[in-house]
Each structure stands twice: as structure tokens, then as C-alpha cells.
Design a protein around this motif. Structure first.
Motif, PDB file in Angstrom:
ATOM      1  N   TRP A 274       0.803  -1.217   0.000  1.00 50.76           N
ATOM      2  CA  TRP A 274       0.000   0.000   0.000  1.00 50.76           C
ATOM      3  C   TRP A 274       0.835   1.266   0.000  1.00 50.76           C
ATOM      4  O   TRP A 274       0.395   2.306  -0.519  1.00 50.76           O
ATOM      5  CB  TRP A 274      -0.967  -0.003   1.192  1.00 50.76           C
TER       6      TRP A 274
ATOM      7  N   ILE B 131       1.149  -7.403  -4.098  1.00 58.51           N
ATOM      8  CA  ILE B 131       0.517  -7.445  -2.782  1.00 58.51           C
ATOM      9  C   ILE B 131       1.295  -8.438  -1.931  1.00 58.51           C
ATOM     10  O   ILE B 131       1.306  -9.636  -2.214  1.00 58.51           O
ATOM     11  CB  ILE B 131      -0.951  -7.906  -2.891  1.00 58.51           C
TER      12      ILE B 131
ATOM     13  N   ILE C 137      -2.413  -8.730   2.054  1.00 53.05           N
ATOM     14  CA  ILE C 137      -3.613  -7.944   1.751  1.00 53.05           C
ATOM     15  C   ILE C 137      -4.283  -7.389   2.993  1.00 53.05           C
ATOM     16  O   ILE C 137      -5.146  -6.511   2.911  1.00 53.05           O
ATOM     17  CB  ILE C 137      -4.604  -8.790   0.926  1.00 53.05           C
TER      18      ILE C 137
ATOM     19  N   GLN D 222      -3.770  -2.367   4.151  1.00 51.19           N
ATOM     20  CA  GLN D 222      -4.296  -1.755   2.925  1.00 51.19           C
ATOM     21  C   GLN D 222      -4.075  -0.264   2.805  1.00 51.19           C
ATOM     22  O   GLN D 222      -4.255   0.287   1.721  1.00 51.19           O
ATOM     23  CB  GLN D 222      -5.796  -2.056   2.810  1.00 51.19           C
TER      24      GLN D 222
ATOM     25  N   THR E 127      -5.735   2.484   4.453  1.00 48.55           N
ATOM     26  CA  THR E 127      -7.067   3.063   4.297  1.00 48.55           C
ATOM     27  C   THR E 127      -7.165   4.347   5.108  1.00 48.55           C
ATOM     28  O   THR E 127      -6.908   4.352   6.314  1.00 48.55           O
ATOM     29  CB  THR E 127      -8.140   2.065   4.773  1.00 48.55           C
TER      30      THR E 127
ATOM     31  N   ASN F 180      -8.456   4.011  -0.310  1.00 50.03           N
ATOM     32  CA  ASN F 180      -7.711   2.787  -0.045  1.00 50.03           C
ATOM     33  C   ASN F 180      -6.524   2.706  -0.997  1.00 50.03           C
ATOM     34  O   ASN F 180      -6.693   2.519  -2.204  1.00 50.03           O
ATOM     35  CB  ASN F 180      -8.640   1.584  -0.221  1.00 50.03           C
TER      36      ASN F 180
ATOM     37  N   LEU G 249      -4.125   0.425  -1.252  1.00 48.96           N
ATOM     38  CA  LEU G 249      -3.905  -0.891  -1.851  1.00 48.96           C
ATOM     39  C   LEU G 249      -4.862  -1.106  -3.015  1.00 48.96           C
ATOM     40  O   LEU G 249      -4.462  -1.596  -4.087  1.00 48.96           O
ATOM     41  CB  LEU G 249      -4.089  -1.996  -0.809  1.00 48.96           C
ATOM     42  N   LYS G 250      -6.119  -0.751  -2.824  1.00 55.57           N
ATOM     43  CA  LYS G 250      -7.095  -0.852  -3.907  1.00 55.57           C
ATOM     44  C   LYS G 250      -6.660  -0.012  -5.098  1.00 55.57           C
ATOM     45  O   LYS G 250      -6.804  -0.433  -6.257  1.00 55.57           O
ATOM     46  CB  LYS G 250      -8.468  -0.409  -3.418  1.00 55.57           C
TER      47      LYS G 250
ATOM     48  N   LEU H 128     -11.588  -7.074  -0.272  1.00 56.36           N
ATOM     49  CA  LEU H 128     -11.235  -6.770  -1.665  1.00 56.36           C
ATOM     50  C   LEU H 128     -11.401  -7.974  -2.588  1.00 56.36           C
ATOM     51  O   LEU H 128     -10.987  -7.929  -3.748  1.00 56.36           O
ATOM     52  CB  LEU H 128      -9.793  -6.256  -1.741  1.00 56.36           C
TER      53      LEU H 128
END
Length: 502
Positions: A154, A182, A185, A188, A190, A218, A220-221, A250
Motif C-alpha cells: 500500500w 501485494i 492484503i 491496505q 485506508t 484505499n 492498496l485498492k 477486496l
């Protein structure tokens, strides 16, 4: 096929600054890629930890203007090299963000709190938005234009977003592609929606299909959505994170981008982890001398933990972060049963205070059977790998894991839960696999103390009543090659697919 040009962006790099396995990958993979003929550079923050290593750092004379929240901050770009290589490491110097790990309880991402717990720095969003932008600002000064920027976790999740949304129209970035890895996970990055103002990105990107996650931004997203390819650190974990049990919210997104998702098992750095040349252990050994070598290392391990030096007593070892992910609760629940089976136990690790207390209490009740070292000690970690008969790794989930790879090389049969990279690297000693000569350790599926206990009981049965079969497991384990060149070859193929080079 010609060599590739790769920029690896990571918030930590082993030998310079490290908190976990990400740092090992960010150091070992670039070295292996360079060894395969590729042009590689690494970029990371310049922490106080880097300065403490005493690594020579040179000034480049380059000052990067980094946009952040409607203002532009300056940072200097310094340069060093990966330990034991010629791979350049570019260091993003901005003391207010990155040189705070200079006192007790102050780390790269967290600070100590009362009660022994740790809390994230409140400005982590600002720190790593800045770092991600600095990575891209550094590109024109590398001496080469990357075919691929390889971002990790992230902390660099915004790199693919900035590349696509803020830099793609600039000539130096037109053909640059991105890979996002990743490593875990569960972490993240956030943050509140107000962080969008820091990024300078268009507000409309904060939507459920791109950057928004339940009302938050987010990181990581962001990396998953905007990168040209996404991978994680084992094939099994790549499948697991597309399920509700392992996807940490996710999984739906990852099922939707499954066409660009893959898994590559991390490598093991045999320059550091090989009993044939390990300076930390009592006796060096190979598969041909494993019996005598491990006997000497076992006696040394028992001595280090103030346990009776009994060669016929099996030693179960564990080196881990003492957190629920690692299955510490399973081990503590099953541990009285292990003692009843006539074992000694040694623990090395640091983590949640409640586990510290439970381990210390357990040791106090059984001082002649249990050894505990709270904290981390590199030499002692090697001694546990070399001197134990079985290595315990009953993780709830394990994206890849490295200790089971170390255990294989050291002939210390790993006892693992069949999840993530543990499932991909350890062949269970069933009767079928024993007969075929392919068994390398012991594994179980159900996350329970009973399953762990029964698996250890089976392993000890082989150890005591079928020594030839147990010795075969040890020899087969030591013959496995999980070195970084294998992993680097798979990354090379992925880079070529992403960049369409070669």
C-alpha cells in the motif's frame, strides 16, 4: 531477448531498513534480476535506519519538486547500492517524513504506545503519498527509462495512479508500464476521504470502481485498479485472496481483475540462509553431513536457551512475529501436549503483549522444557533453524512465508498449515509422498490446535520409530531449490508480458 529496464519502488529494503518480508524481496529480487542481465534500480525513503547502517550514501545534486496538497515540497535524491551488489538504490530524503525512526519505540510506520502496543503514525497517508509522487519525479534522473515500475504494497499503491493520471502524457512516461505486488492484503493503507486533496488527483476518482472503499481512500485498492498487472507472493495466496475468507473486503475487486492477477513464490536468499556456510551456527553441514551437523547445532541451541542438552529429546522451534496471523494461539493451546510427547520448545519473536505474557508464564511453569526469547536476534534465528528437529508454522494465512524455506534448506522439517505459500512449498509426509520420496515436511488444513497436535504427533512418530523415513524427508527437503533466480525468471516473464518487450 534483450534486457529489461526495471524500477523497483519499495518502502523498505533489507540491509538498509526492514520491518518484514517486503524488505527481503526488495533487496533480493533486484539483485537476481541484475544477475539475469537486466538494468535495475530501487527507490526507497531515506530513513534514519539507513544512516545507522553506515552504508556509504552519495549526493546526486538532484532536488525533486514533489506536489502535495496544493503545495510543492522539495526533497533531495541520494544514492547508494544494494548490499553485495552494484544495483543502485535511490533514497528520497525528506527528514520531516522519513527520519523519525531515531528513538525508542519509533519505527518506519509506527510508534510505541503505553501498554506495549504500537500505533500508526497519524500522517502516514501524507508520508506515502509524497513518496509515491517522488518515485515518479525521480524517473528522469535514473539514467534509463523504465519499461516497468514495480510497486509494492500500500505504501506505493498510488504510484500506478499517478503514472496513469498525472504523468502518462509526458514523453518520458509514455511507454512505462506498472506491476503492483501485494505482499499482505491485510494491510491496505485506508484513510479518510480528505486525503484526496493531498494527492492532487481529480476528486471523481474517489468512487467505488476506483479509489473509494466504504467511504475511505484505499491505497492498496488504488494499486490493484490502476496497475497494468497485479501479483502476490504465491499462487495459492493469489487464489485465496479472491475469496471472502482471505480477501479482507477486496475479494470482489480481485475476482473482477483476475485476468491480470497471478502469484509468484518469493525466493530464499541462500547467501544468508545455507547451513553449508552459515557463520551463525555451531557447525556447518550439508545433506551429506546433516546428522552430525544438526546434532552439534541442537546441543548449542539447547545451551543457548538454558535447556538440558539431551540429544534424544526432539526440539520444536518457532521464529515468528507473535501475532494471531502466525497461529501463536494454536501453538500455546497445543504446547502442553507437545511436552507430554517428550519435547522441548523454543520460541523467538516479538509481537502482541498478551502473547509475551503467555509465553513467559509457560516458560516459568516448565523451565527445563521451554525456552523463550522475546525480541529479534539474527544469530539466534539461524540457531533455531539449524538446531530444531521440527519447525512450527501453523499460520492462519501466509502470503508466502520465508521460514519454511529456511527450514527446508536446514533439514528442519517444517510443520505448516496448508495455506498460501506454505501450501505451495511444503509437500506433506503422507504415506503416498513418503513412498514416492517427495515429502519435505508436514502439513494440515483445519485451523485448530487439535490438527496441529496430531500433525506433530505423526511427525514425532516418524522421527522415533521410522528414522529412515524421517531422514528421507530431511534429505528431500534440503535438495529443494527455492532460490531467487527461479523467482526472478518468473518475474522477468511477467515484466515482458506487461511491457510487451522481448
Amino acid at each position: 531477448m534483450g534486457g529489461l529496464r526495471i524500477l523497483v519502488a519499495s518502502s523498505e529494503v533489507a540491509g538498509l531498513a526492514k520491518t518484514g518480508g517486503l524488505a527481503d524481496v526488495a533487496a533480493s529480487l533486484p539483485r537476481a534480476l541484475a544477475g539475469r542481465g537486466h538494468q535495475v534500480a530501487v527507490v526507497m525513503p531515506y530513513y534514519a535506519a539507513v544512516r545507522r547502517t553506515g552504508t556509504p550514501v552519495e549526493k546526486t545534486g538532484i532536488a525533486l519538486p514533489v506536489p502535495l496538497g496544493g503545495r510543492t515540497l522539495a526533497c533531495r535524491l541520494l544514492r547508494t547500492r544494494l548490499p553485495n551488489s552494484d544495483v543502485p538504490v535511490y533514497l528520497v530524503e525528506h527528514p520531516p517524513f522519513f527520519e523519525r525512526d531515531d528513538g525508542p519505540g519509533r519505527g518506519l510506520y509506527q510508534q510505541g504506545m503505553p501498554g506495549g502496543y504500537k500505533a500508526d503514525y497519524p500522517d502516514n497517508a501524507e508520508r506515502f503519498t509524497f513518496f509515491s509522487r517522488a518515485v515518479l519525479e525521480a524517473v528522469p534522473f535514473l539514467g534509463f527509462t523504465p519499461d516497468v515500475i514495480h510497486a509494492n504494497d500500500w505504501q506505493t499503491g498510488l504510484v500506478p495512479v499517478f503514472l496513469n493520471e498525472a504523468y502518462r502524457t509526458k514523453p518520458a512516461y509514455k511507454h512505462v508500464r506498472s506491476l503492483f505486488t501485494i505482499h499482505n492484503i491485510a494491510y491496505q493503507g485506508t484513510f479518510g476521504p480528505e486525503v484526496m486533496k493531498l494527492t492532487g488527483l481529480p476528486g471523481w476518482l474517489l468512487n467505488p470502481g476506483q479509489l473509494e472503499f466504504h467511504g475511505y481512500l484505499n491505497f492498496l485498492k488504488a494499486g490493484i485498479v490502476f496497475a497494468d498487472a497485479v501479483n502476490t507472493v504465491s499462487p495459492t495466496y493469489a487464489r485465496e485472496i479472491t475469496t471472502p475468507d482471505f480477501g479482507c473486503g477486496l475479494d470482489g475487486l480481485l475476482r473482477g481483475v483476475s485476468g491480470k492477477l497471478s502469484g509468484i513464490v518469493n525466493g530464499c536468499d541462500y547467501a544468508d540462509w545455507d547451513p553449508a556456510n552459515d557463520r551463525h551456527i555451531a557447525a556447518k553441514y550439508t545433506a551429506d553431513t546433516v546428522t552430525a551437523g544438526k546434532a552439534a547445532c541442537k546441543a548449542d541451541l539447547q545451551k543457548r536457551f538454558n535447556l538440558p542438552q539431551k540429544p534424544d529429546v526432539p526440539v520444536l522451534g518457532m521464529v515468528a512475529r507473535l501475532v494471531s496471523q502466525k497461529g501463536v494461539d494454536l501453538v500455546l493451546s497445543a504446547a502442553p501436549g507437545f511436552l507430554d510427547l517428550g519435547c522441548q520448545l523454543v520460541f523467538l519473536g516479538d509481537g502482541d503483549p498478551e502473547y509475551h505474557d503467555e509465553l513467559n508464564d509457560f516458560k516459568a511453569r516448565h523451565p527445563d522444557k521451554v525456552g523463550v526469547f522475546l525480541g529479534f536476534n539474527e544469530g539466534l534465528a539461524h540457531a533455531v533453524e539449524a538446531g530444531s528437529d521440527l519447525f512450527l508454522m501453523p499460520s492462519r494465512y501466509e502470503p508466502c512465508g520465508l521460514n519454511q524455506l529456511y527450514s527446508l534448506r536446514y533439514g528442519t522439517a517444517p510443520v505448516v498449515r496448508a495455506t498460501g505459500g506454505l501450501a505451495d512449498t511444503v509437500v506433506n509426509a503422507t504415506e503416498e509422498h513418503l513412498k514416492a520420496g517427495t515429502a519435505t515436511g508436514f502439513s494440515f488444513g483445519e485451523f485448530s490446535a487439535r490438527a496441529l497436535y496430531e500433525t506433530v504427533k505423526w511427525a514425532l512418530s516418524l522421527y522415533r520409530t521410522r528414522p529412515a523415513d524421517f531422514a528421507q524427508v530431511v534429505r528431500t527437503a534440503m535438495a529443494q531449490d527455492w532460490g531467487w533466480d527461479r523467482s526472478a525468471a518468473e518475474y522477468e516473464a511477467l515484466y515482458r508480458k506487461v511491457s510487451r518487450v522481448g
